[in-house]
Design an enzyme around this catalytic site. Sequence first.
Site, PDB file in Angstrom:
ATOM      1  N   SER A 249       4.744  -7.039 -15.247  1.00  0.00           N
ATOM      2  CA  SER A 249       4.624  -8.449 -14.863  1.00  0.00           C
ATOM      3  C   SER A 249       3.281  -9.060 -15.249  1.00  0.00           C
ATOM      4  O   SER A 249       3.109 -10.259 -15.156  1.00  0.00           O
ATOM      5  CB  SER A 249       4.882  -8.630 -13.363  1.00  0.00           C
ATOM      6  OG  SER A 249       3.844  -8.058 -12.613  1.00  0.00           O
TER       7      SER A 249
ATOM      8  N   LYS B 287      -1.548  -9.362  -9.577  1.00  0.00           N
ATOM      9  CA  LYS B 287      -1.192 -10.725 -10.012  1.00  0.00           C
ATOM     10  C   LYS B 287      -2.475 -11.551 -10.171  1.00  0.00           C
ATOM     11  O   LYS B 287      -3.524 -11.194  -9.648  1.00  0.00           O
ATOM     12  CB  LYS B 287      -0.331 -11.415  -8.942  1.00  0.00           C
ATOM     13  CG  LYS B 287       1.059 -10.829  -8.720  1.00  0.00           C
ATOM     14  CD  LYS B 287       2.010 -11.240  -9.798  1.00  0.00           C
ATOM     15  CE  LYS B 287       3.444 -10.827  -9.519  1.00  0.00           C
ATOM     16  NZ  LYS B 287       3.634  -9.414  -9.262  1.00  0.00           N
TER      17      LYS B 287
END
Lengths: 154, 421
Positions: A71, A108
């Site tokens: 991701s 993230k």
Amino acid sequence: MLNTSKIASSATIDFYSANTSSELALPLIEGGIVAGFPSPAQDYIDLKIDLNKALISNPSSTFYGRVKGSSMQDAGILDGDILVIDKSLEPQDGDTAVCFIDGEFTIKYIKIDPDAVYLIPANSKFQPIKITEENNFCIWGVVTYSIKNHKRKG
Amino acid sequence: MFGLIDCNNFYASCERVFNPALNGKPIVVLSNNDGCVIARSTEAKILGIPMGEPAYKLKELIEGNQVTVFSSNYVLYGDMSHRVMTTISEFAPEMEIYSIDEAFLLLEGFQHIDMKTYGKKVVRTVTRNTGIPVSMGIAPTKTLAKAANRFAKKYPNYKGVCVIDTDEKRGKALKLLDIGDVWGIGRQYATKLRYYSVNTAWDFTQRTKSWVRHTMGVTGERTWLELRGTPCIEMDRSTTKKSICTSRSFGERLTELEPISEAIANFAANCAEKLRKQKSLTSVLLVFIHTNPHATNQPQYSNQKVIQLPVATNDTTELINFALQGLKSIFEKGYRYKKGGVIVSEIVPERPLQGNLFDTKDREKFNKVMTVMDNLNASYGKQKVKIAAQGFDRKWKLKNEKLSPCYTTKLEDILEIKAEK
């Protein structure tokens, strides 16, 4: 950043001598880099690069983690990379951070808005996550470097 | 002024740093060989899980309440302790590591600093940087700092910091402090004092100096003075029940492994002797060395190694062997070492029961060997240490089924960070 001496340069790479007193140190191969270059290293033989010192400014609050998943691939952070995480840093908007959310660690970008925190992936296949009060959430540490093995196969 | 910083439920907190889902959940940590409970989170304490209880007796309580059980991971705890201590050390010119999770700070020259604000900063920084929650007590003496720390932990309103800096606050605190909870007053003296209607620390301070001296000797008198605000116990005093520390500054700066080994071997032998004297065993050994931190013009190095021993022991040969192994792994050439030391912790009493494994004869021999070892080591040093080390070849397999990964010290064990959502 590096308290050491540049001993040679080329168009794309600068060479430094490396500190081997620490486990992460890189020794420089003696005398063999540029043919005919009068070895300026001789005067600086004790000056070495210590990657520990260069990459870790706060040893007592620095931890490592290993990435699993894709991701963050557009940020150049791929599956298997090692993360250098500093817990002492105050998370800033836009930082890459290791967060703990609902039972697992995740990496993230963090977006800090006045009213909410968002976790933004670096991969269009994934959706941003808005943190709500329902989430069991904390920003565990700020990622300062990622280390990847470019020769890794499969 | 002195500060005492203590990690809250240290072992349980170490596990939680790498498993935040366990925040607010009951955790227990078991001793070597998964025997007894040696650490509990607050939630586990509330469930009524007692310290020292054998794990098998707690099966129902643990399963019925979803208590998470860990084997003791001293490699992890040692590394986290080092991080906590390093962080703390930046806040004061002098620090004394009192145990794996406690340190005293000497707060001299802090007259113009607001102690509450300072304490909060220390607590916040350590908690943020290491993930380990800590509490801090600040007071004019070590004994009062210990007491202040208790209150900092006990009352959430203090937000982890309690300062005793006036007679009024001191009086209030001492009236709330049970005599048995006073630092330096053991169970036996507490019982004796209660017999004389001394139930709180305050009661104790109201007795006369001569009464205290008569009843408890100079140690009691020192505690009495400390509780009244007169500092008697200085930094670096190294007698403690939780751990035994032998450390010295070297007579001269040492640069080679050999002389440092000799010193470390002697420190380890000294710890073993002290353990035997008080009839106890240790299961964790820590060895440390450092350069002179005040010689800022010289390269600085400081490191430590925590070793979990295969079985609890007070055997000089074993302790020396482990201490030297540890030293080898942290020694770096190119530095001028000023000080080194050996700390043994997780101290348990010698139990005759454990002798079951050996017959009487063996035990006798063992003790004789120890005496000879001590003597030889004292007179000859290194050479005999060598012989001792060669004599050690026991390989016990530890049972530690619930061991957490060595998140901070082994590359294969580092945290896995998901990038899958």
